[in-house]
Design an enzyme around this catalytic site. Structure first.
Site, PDB file in Angstrom:
ATOM      1  N   HIS A 101     -89.976  -3.161  23.255  1.00  0.00           N
ATOM      2  CA  HIS A 101     -89.896  -3.519  21.833  1.00  0.00           C
ATOM      3  C   HIS A 101     -90.247  -4.976  21.613  1.00  0.00           C
ATOM      4  O   HIS A 101     -89.912  -5.555  20.588  1.00  0.00           O
ATOM      5  CB  HIS A 101     -88.479  -3.214  21.312  1.00  0.00           C
ATOM      6  CG  HIS A 101     -88.100  -1.785  21.506  1.00  0.00           C
ATOM      7  ND1 HIS A 101     -88.298  -0.811  20.546  1.00  0.00           N
ATOM      8  CD2 HIS A 101     -87.591  -1.151  22.580  1.00  0.00           C
ATOM      9  CE1 HIS A 101     -87.894   0.358  21.006  1.00  0.00           C
ATOM     10  NE2 HIS A 101     -87.456   0.180  22.246  1.00  0.00           N
ATOM     11  N   GLU A 132     -93.259 -20.364  43.453  1.00  0.00           N
ATOM     12  CA  GLU A 132     -93.102 -21.607  44.201  1.00  0.00           C
ATOM     13  C   GLU A 132     -93.608 -21.443  45.634  1.00  0.00           C
ATOM     14  O   GLU A 132     -93.970 -22.397  46.299  1.00  0.00           O
ATOM     15  CB  GLU A 132     -91.636 -22.046  44.222  1.00  0.00           C
ATOM     16  CG  GLU A 132     -91.454 -23.483  44.670  1.00  0.00           C
ATOM     17  CD  GLU A 132     -90.059 -24.012  44.420  1.00  0.00           C
ATOM     18  OE1 GLU A 132     -89.116 -23.595  45.126  1.00  0.00           O
ATOM     19  OE2 GLU A 132     -89.912 -24.855  43.518  1.00  0.00           O
ATOM     20  N   LYS A 174     -91.098 -34.735  39.987  1.00  0.00           N
ATOM     21  CA  LYS A 174     -89.908 -35.595  40.132  1.00  0.00           C
ATOM     22  C   LYS A 174     -90.325 -37.066  40.067  1.00  0.00           C
ATOM     23  O   LYS A 174     -89.701 -37.895  39.411  1.00  0.00           O
ATOM     24  CB  LYS A 174     -89.239 -35.343  41.487  1.00  0.00           C
ATOM     25  CG  LYS A 174     -88.379 -34.088  41.559  1.00  0.00           C
ATOM     26  CD  LYS A 174     -87.728 -33.996  42.944  1.00  0.00           C
ATOM     27  CE  LYS A 174     -86.988 -32.687  43.152  1.00  0.00           C
ATOM     28  NZ  LYS A 174     -86.528 -32.533  44.553  1.00  0.00           N
TER      29      LYS A 174
HETATM   30  O1  LIG Z   1     -81.104 -27.380  46.331  1.00  0.00           O
HETATM   31  P1  LIG Z   1     -81.785 -28.662  45.936  1.00  0.00           P
HETATM   32  O2  LIG Z   1     -82.147 -29.531  47.089  1.00  0.00           O
HETATM   33  O3  LIG Z   1     -81.001 -29.396  44.879  1.00  0.00           O
HETATM   34  O4  LIG Z   1     -83.182 -28.257  45.281  1.00  0.00           O
HETATM   35  C1  LIG Z   1     -83.190 -27.496  44.111  1.00  0.00           C
HETATM   36  C2  LIG Z   1     -84.648 -27.093  43.869  1.00  0.00           C
HETATM   37  O5  LIG Z   1     -85.382 -28.315  43.828  1.00  0.00           O
HETATM   38  C3  LIG Z   1     -86.782 -28.203  43.794  1.00  0.00           C
HETATM   39  O6  LIG Z   1     -87.160 -27.762  42.533  1.00  0.00           O
HETATM   40  C4  LIG Z   1     -87.353 -27.251  44.826  1.00  0.00           C
HETATM   41  O7  LIG Z   1     -88.712 -27.024  44.537  1.00  0.00           O
HETATM   42  C5  LIG Z   1     -86.629 -25.927  44.805  1.00  0.00           C
HETATM   43  O8  LIG Z   1     -87.127 -25.096  45.840  1.00  0.00           O
HETATM   44  C6  LIG Z   1     -85.150 -26.182  44.985  1.00  0.00           C
HETATM   45  O9  LIG Z   1     -84.464 -24.950  44.966  1.00  0.00           O
END
Ligand SMILES: O=P(O)(O)OC[C@H]1O[C@H](O)[C@H](O)[C@@H](O)[C@@H]1O
Length: 617
Positions: A425, A396, A530
């Site tokens: 294995h 990431e 998202k």
């Molecule tokens: O901690 P939050 O704001 O819920 O985000 C949870 C995750 O969301 C996204 O996937 C980001 O890319 C991550 O870096 C983050 O850890």
């Protein structure tokens, strides 16, 4: 068992182990060069320096030329290379062996200017520069383990206060001072962590690595929006739901999967007649949706996340420290280990900087363009989740489309692996003989069992000897077939060594990102996913509205997919509409017509009438 001197005789220049100690220690004085902290300008300008330099050294052909020489195979020369390049942090007991990565001296000297620029950028970052330019944020996870480094007193106080609050809260829960309103045990016995990505992977890795066999509270995770997975965790808790502390972790406070997990868990609490607020803890940015919910509903506690700590580097924040402390892990030792490693990785002398050495190996092995995958192989069960943790931290951070100058680079290094010798294995066959698209990082833990617990399963040989032999054998077998590897060695898995490992890789990723001129601290690609998920859900709502309307007009009428797509004003989304209906039908989602018109319209029947074959017969 052959005497040690017998073992030593295979290396002609060495005597029994006191000589080895002298030989190894003579070349690596641990006097860290105190780097002169020049008032260098912003990271951007440093990046421009680096990028200007890129034309000269980001020459993959040059790398390939250097590689044509093949790997060193003479045992004496290899031993010399091992000794020359071995990094030892004696106080941490952490060693880094890069001798089985074939970088040439020319390559090292060619990269030196870029490392110096990377060190400068890192110094700026730690001083509070906006090192995440795309989001206009500072990058301050290093300050979490040494608050004095934070760029102003306000942040320093915030860090210290939060750590103290975490320790106090964990002590109060473990002692029973803070307890659930109605539980047979009269205290919290379980933790249910609800979070995803960086709000889960660090806590999961550390729980697997460091939780004692009988922790004061046992942790489990809801880290997805899978209803069956959520049901499974809640079912496993059973009546102990009444003794469960639910920690909801989300930096943004709005991640859909985490919100869904929270809503599902709150439903389970209602159905069990329990008051969720009396057992809920939030870890999130102040004034986030989650923070405000927790405050308004009066949850047991709230702990802050800071905008200058990224999810994938949040293990040393409340995200990782609170769950660890509640499991009885010495979190101050984790911080000490990380802080000691941070100090070591501030060195501006490449050979004295283990994070820089890792970055050097990654650049050489993957040609600076991610041409090979990073296979992470801890030969220790408790480090099983280290590769999953590194998948997010590395991929990431480095998996970016554009560099800091706007060039399309599609950067990254893919990470996978589980543990040795188990993986031998499973897929080591391909690593040994198949497609050569990887380099291996072995994580070696020297201590097999706590002192006094060893047992010989055959004269002079223990289980741990086998594990050691499998690691060394695999390393040798791979290298014999020109497969390169790095070995990181720790004495044992402790809060201090785990803290050091986390810090080592956080810094290595940051330095490598400078070498390839990318921002390691944002994640634009995640937003795209998202957004697309939101569009699917919006289309689903339109499909439901169209089907409800149809069932109102004439329950007997069945619409073709194309008619539904047209009524949704989404003629091009016919495949997605089919998949939406397929998913709903598989879950027996009958349509309840709006108001009292029409009868429930069963999608199963509808789906039966829109078999894809018929549609295009
Ligand atoms: O901690 P939050 O704001 O819920 O985000 C949870 C995750 O969301 C996204 O996937 C980001 O890319 C991550 O870096 C983050 O850890």
């Amino acid at each position: 068992m052959a005497s040690l001197s017998g073992l030593c005789s295979s290396f002609p220049s060495l005597k029994p182990n006191n000589k080895i100690g002298a030989e190894l220690s003579s070349f690596r004085k641990d006097s860290l060069a105190v780097s002169s902290r020049s008032n260098s300008s912003f990271k951007h300008s440093v990046a421009r320096e680096v990028s200007a330099d890129l034309s000269k050294t980001n020459d993959v052909a040059g790398l390939k030329k250097a590689k044509q020489g093949g790997l060193e195979k003479d045992p004496k020369a290899l031993w010399r290379r091992y000794v020359d390049w071995l990094y030892q942090h004696k106080e941490l007991g952490l060693y880094l062996d890069v001798s089985r990565i074939g970088f040439s001296d020319e390559f090292v000297s060619e990269m030196e200017p870029r490392f110096q620029a990377a060190f400068k950028a890192m110094q700026e970052l730690e001083r509070g520069a906006v090192a995440n330019p795309d989001e206009g944020r500072m990058v301050g996870h290093y300050w979490l383990r040494n608050a004095k480094l934070a760029p102003n007193p306000f942040l320093q106080v915030q860090i210290d206060k939060t750590l103290a609050a975490i320790c106090d809260f964990a002590d109060s829960v473990i002692s029973g001072k803070i307890k659930p309103p109605s539980s047979p045990e009269g205290r919290f016995t379980q933790i249910l962590s609800v979070g995803i990505g960086g709000s889960a992977l660090g806590p999961q890795f550390v729980a697997e690595a460091l939780a004692p066999d009988n922790p004061p509270l046992k942790i489990r995770f809801i880290d997805n929006t899978d209803p069956a997975g959520i049901d499974h965790q809640i079912a496993q808790l059973g009546p102990e739901l009444a003794s469960t502390l639910v920690i909801v972790i989300s930096k943004s406070g709005g991640t859909p999967e985490t919100r869904n997990g929270l809503l599902e868990v709150q439903k389970a609490f209602r159905e069990a007649g329990l008051d969720f607020a009396k057992q809920g803890v939030a870890i999130t940015q102040e004034n986030s949706l989650l923070d405000n919910t927790a405050r308004i509903e009066g949850w047991v506690a709230r702990f802050p996340m800071f905008d200058w700590v990224g999810g994938r580097t949040s293990e040393m924040s409340a995200v990782g420290l609170l769950p660890a402390a509640l499991q009885g892990v010495d979190i101050r030792e984790m911080l000490v280990g990380a802080s000691m490693m941070d100090e070591a990785t501030r060195s501006t002398v490449l050979r004295k900087n283990p994070a820089a050495l890792l970055a050097l190996c990654w650049y050489w092995a993957t040609d600076g363009i991610g041409s090979k995958d990073m296979v992470v192989l801890p030969y220790k069960d408790s480090l099983l989740l280290f590769s999953r943790y590194l998948q997010q931290l590395v991929m990431e951070s480095l998996g970016k489309e554009f560099d800091l100058d706007g060039n399309r680079v599609n950067q990254g290094i893919s990470v996978y692996g589980n543990k040795g010798s188990t993986d031998q294995h499973a897929y080591i066959q391909q690593l040994r003989e198949g497609v050569h698209n990887f380099f291996v990082t072995f994580i070696e833990v020297l201590r097999d069992r706590p002192p006094g617990h060893d047992w010989e399963l055959e004269p002079g040989v223990t289980c741990g000897d086998y594990l050691f032999g499998m690691l060394q054998g695999t390393r040798s077998a791979l290298y014999a077939n020109n497969r390169e590897s790095i070995t990181v060695t720790v004495q044992e898995v402790t809060p201090r060594s785990v803290g050091a490992l986390i810090a080592l890789y956080e810094r290595a990723v940051g330095i490598y990102a400078s070498l390839v001129n990318i921002n390691a601290y944002h994640q634009p690609g995640v937003e795209a996913g998202k957004k697309a998920a939101g569009e699917v859900l919006a289309l689903q709502k339109r499909v439901l509205a169209v089907l409800n309307e149809a069932s109102c007009e004439d329950p007997a009428e069945s619409l073709t997919l194309q008619e539904i797509a047209d009524r949704c004003h989404a003629p091009d989304d016919i495949e997605m509409i089919y998949k939406i209906i397929e998913h709903m039908a598989a879950n027996d989602r009958a349509l309840i017509a709006e108001g009292d018109c029409g009868s429930p319209y069963s999608l199963k029947v509808f789906l039966g009438e829109c078999n894809v074959d018929e549609l295009y017969a």
